[in-house]
Write a protein that holds these residues in place. Sequence first.
Motif, PDB file in Angstrom:
ATOM      1  N   LEU A  47       0.849  -1.186   0.000  1.00  0.00           N
ATOM      2  CA  LEU A  47       0.000   0.000   0.000  1.00  0.00           C
ATOM      3  C   LEU A  47       0.890   1.244   0.000  1.00  0.00           C
ATOM      4  N   PHE A  48       0.858   1.997  -1.091  1.00  0.00           N
ATOM      5  CA  PHE A  48       1.642   3.228  -1.157  1.00  0.00           C
ATOM      6  C   PHE A  48       0.764   4.447  -0.901  1.00  0.00           C
ATOM      7  N   ASN A  49      -0.547   4.261  -0.898  1.00  0.00           N
ATOM      8  CA  ASN A  49      -1.444   5.383  -0.648  1.00  0.00           C
ATOM      9  C   ASN A  49      -1.648   5.514   0.858  1.00  0.00           C
ATOM     10  N   TYR A  50      -0.603   6.016   1.535  1.00  0.00           N
ATOM     11  CA  TYR A  50      -0.620   6.092   2.988  1.00  0.00           C
ATOM     12  C   TYR A  50      -1.726   7.031   3.462  1.00  0.00           C
ATOM     13  N   GLU A  95      -0.005   0.193  10.971  1.00  0.00           N
ATOM     14  CA  GLU A  95       1.078   0.674  11.824  1.00  0.00           C
ATOM     15  C   GLU A  95       1.177   2.194  11.708  1.00  0.00           C
ATOM     16  N   MET A  96       1.279   2.873  12.839  1.00  0.00           N
ATOM     17  CA  MET A  96       1.430   4.321  12.818  1.00  0.00           C
ATOM     18  C   MET A  96       2.895   4.698  12.983  1.00  0.00           C
ATOM     19  N   THR A  97       3.311   5.707  12.249  1.00  0.00           N
ATOM     20  CA  THR A  97       4.685   6.182  12.365  1.00  0.00           C
ATOM     21  C   THR A  97       4.935   6.679  13.789  1.00  0.00           C
ATOM     22  N   PRO A  98       6.182   6.574  14.266  1.00  0.00           N
ATOM     23  CA  PRO A  98       6.502   7.082  15.612  1.00  0.00           C
ATOM     24  C   PRO A  98       6.548   8.609  15.590  1.00  0.00           C
ATOM     25  N   PHE A  99       5.365   9.223  15.519  1.00  0.00           N
ATOM     26  CA  PHE A  99       5.262  10.662  15.325  1.00  0.00           C
ATOM     27  C   PHE A  99       5.769  11.428  16.550  1.00  0.00           C
ATOM     28  N   GLU A 100       6.030  12.709  16.332  1.00  0.00           N
ATOM     29  CA  GLU A 100       6.541  13.570  17.398  1.00  0.00           C
ATOM     30  C   GLU A 100       5.495  13.719  18.513  1.00  0.00           C
ATOM     31  N   LYS A 101       5.898  13.385  19.739  1.00  0.00           N
ATOM     32  CA  LYS A 101       4.971  13.435  20.870  1.00  0.00           C
ATOM     33  C   LYS A 101       5.310  14.547  21.856  1.00  0.00           C
ATOM     34  N   ASN A 102       6.295  15.366  21.506  1.00  0.00           N
ATOM     35  CA  ASN A 102       6.694  16.482  22.355  1.00  0.00           C
ATOM     36  C   ASN A 102       5.990  17.749  21.882  1.00  0.00           C
ATOM     37  N   LEU A 129       4.841  10.114  -1.038  1.00  0.00           N
ATOM     38  CA  LEU A 129       3.573   9.928  -0.336  1.00  0.00           C
ATOM     39  C   LEU A 129       3.762   9.533   1.124  1.00  0.00           C
ATOM     40  N   ALA A 130       4.922   8.972   1.451  1.00  0.00           N
ATOM     41  CA  ALA A 130       5.170   8.564   2.833  1.00  0.00           C
ATOM     42  C   ALA A 130       5.561   9.748   3.710  1.00  0.00           C
ATOM     43  N   PHE A 131       6.002  10.848   3.094  1.00  0.00           N
ATOM     44  CA  PHE A 131       6.532  11.966   3.860  1.00  0.00           C
ATOM     45  C   PHE A 131       5.672  13.221   3.805  1.00  0.00           C
ATOM     46  N   ILE A 132       4.688  13.237   2.946  1.00  0.00           N
ATOM     47  CA  ILE A 132       3.849  14.423   2.830  1.00  0.00           C
ATOM     48  C   ILE A 132       2.803  14.442   3.941  1.00  0.00           C
ATOM     49  N   SER A 133       2.506  15.627   4.442  1.00  0.00           N
ATOM     50  CA  SER A 133       1.398  15.801   5.382  1.00  0.00           C
ATOM     51  C   SER A 133       0.381  16.714   4.700  1.00  0.00           C
ATOM     52  N   ARG A 134      -0.672  16.105   4.175  1.00  0.00           N
ATOM     53  CA  ARG A 134      -1.682  16.911   3.477  1.00  0.00           C
ATOM     54  C   ARG A 134      -2.403  17.859   4.434  1.00  0.00           C
ATOM     55  N   CYS A 320      12.523  24.931  10.594  1.00  0.00           N
ATOM     56  CA  CYS A 320      11.755  24.264  11.646  1.00  0.00           C
ATOM     57  C   CYS A 320      12.439  22.949  12.022  1.00  0.00           C
ATOM     58  N   PRO A 321      12.432  22.566  13.299  1.00  0.00           N
ATOM     59  CA  PRO A 321      12.988  21.254  13.673  1.00  0.00           C
ATOM     60  C   PRO A 321      12.316  20.129  12.889  1.00  0.00           C
ATOM     61  N   GLY A 322      13.063  19.079  12.591  1.00  0.00           N
ATOM     62  CA  GLY A 322      12.525  17.942  11.860  1.00  0.00           C
ATOM     63  C   GLY A 322      11.357  17.308  12.606  1.00  0.00           C
ATOM     64  N   LEU A 323      10.282  17.033  11.883  1.00  0.00           N
ATOM     65  CA  LEU A 323       9.066  16.496  12.491  1.00  0.00           C
ATOM     66  C   LEU A 323       8.646  15.212  11.800  1.00  0.00           C
ATOM     67  N   VAL A 324       8.357  14.179  12.589  1.00  0.00           N
ATOM     68  CA  VAL A 324       7.739  12.972  12.047  1.00  0.00           C
ATOM     69  C   VAL A 324       6.234  13.153  12.178  1.00  0.00           C
ATOM     70  N   PHE A 325       5.548  13.307  11.044  1.00  0.00           N
ATOM     71  CA  PHE A 325       4.105  13.509  11.053  1.00  0.00           C
ATOM     72  C   PHE A 325       3.391  12.168  11.248  1.00  0.00           C
ATOM     73  N   PRO A 326       2.235  12.189  11.875  1.00  0.00           N
ATOM     74  CA  PRO A 326       1.494  10.928  12.058  1.00  0.00           C
ATOM     75  C   PRO A 326       0.941  10.412  10.735  1.00  0.00           C
ATOM     76  N   THR A 327       1.326   9.203  10.376  1.00  0.00           N
ATOM     77  CA  THR A 327       0.880   8.573   9.139  1.00  0.00           C
ATOM     78  C   THR A 327       0.688   7.086   9.381  1.00  0.00           C
ATOM     79  N   LEU A 328      -0.324   6.511   8.776  1.00  0.00           N
ATOM     80  CA  LEU A 328      -0.553   5.073   8.873  1.00  0.00           C
ATOM     81  C   LEU A 328       0.130   4.376   7.709  1.00  0.00           C
ATOM     82  N   MET A 329       1.025   3.446   8.017  1.00  0.00           N
ATOM     83  CA  MET A 329       1.698   2.631   7.011  1.00  0.00           C
ATOM     84  C   MET A 329       1.315   1.176   7.238  1.00  0.00           C
ATOM     85  N   HIS A 330       1.522   0.350   6.199  1.00  0.00           N
ATOM     86  CA  HIS A 330       0.993  -1.006   6.307  1.00  0.00           C
ATOM     87  C   HIS A 330       1.863  -1.928   7.138  1.00  0.00           C
TER      88      HIS A 330
END
Length: 382
Positions: A47-50, A95-102, A129-134, A320-330
């Motif tokens: 699944l590439f359509n995260y 699976e959800m990405t280990p998004f920023e929790k701070n 598609l894995a890195f974009i935050s719409r 801006c500091p690097g941010l891991v956005f919340p995304t669901l991956m397979h």
Amino acid sequence: VDTMKMQQEQQAAQEATEEVKLMEYDPQQSMESKEKLFHQALVSAELFNYENLPIPRKPSWDETTTKDQLLEMEREAFLNWRRSLAHTAEESHLEMTPFEKNIEIWKQLWRVIERSQVLILIVDARNPLAFISRDLFTYVAEVSHIRKERKQCILMINKADYLTPLQRQFWRRYFEKQHIRVLFFSAMREQIRFDILTKSNRDKLSQQQTNVIMENVLCHDAPPPSSSSSSSQQQAAPAAESEVSDVLTVERLMDVFNELRTQQSLEVIEVGMIGYPNVGKSSIINVLMGAKKVSVGSTPGKTKHFQTLQLSETVTLCDCPGLVFPTLMHSKADMVLNGVIPIDNLTDFITPSRLMVHRLSIKQINQCYKLRLPENKKHSKL
């Protein structure tokens, strides 16, 4: 209907994942049968359509709001956002990405969005598609409306040296259909061009990789034929719109920034730089500045606060500091291949390796890294 369709896709992904797990422990199957079933399961689970998830909002406030009240409102809104994400992840079976929790890191994003007139969301060309935050585009529009400002959010696909001109053309058309403006850039190509590539990066590059980079992103990439390809029309088009599938140089990227500044009638424009750790954000800033101004490394979280850098008399960068956005991956394996999970923390190397071989091939891996892995499935343990 959309909810039902999403549930069906999630169920299919879950079944495919379980099929992989079952296959690995079935003693009745031959190795050849296992490999065939595993390949079919990977295809089903690919699944590439995260599914991009919402980012936290800064609560509304006015001149009567005290500092303590605002802090409490921010804390409550942030906790509600995290609870909502946890519920979504539980329902999705993905699976959800280990998004920023701070919350302090997200506050830096809020400040960068508030003070910048243009926001550049940087993604990795190998899997945009894995890195974009719409939802970031939506939030920028919301802030622009509230503050009555003309903010813009633009997608920058970095590491475009990995893409051919045709692939860049396809990606551009894909995002334009979603009303997202795209810029292609290659920090690596510009570092090579300006001869400011660090020794460690030079040592990592083979001659074959260097040739691919320069072949894919020649400075004078010709855009594909179109109705607007005549020289007179190209000269009339603004610098920001003249690119079709070509990779911008530093000079042309500066032209884009100044074109945006002119459009907004500003003396100085502030450009916010946003992105996941390791998508090359710091490298882009460094090559724009012409010297090492931002810490570059492979470990996420080096910078905790945003930085402003004077690029020219008319352009200021806001990093801006690097941010891991919340995304669901397979799967977690997908996160590993996308560089979201540090490889130092891995305990299972087999599953990511299988997915990598599925997406590439043993032959390509051997050619790139000069290995001698067996290409015959009967002799390959992967």
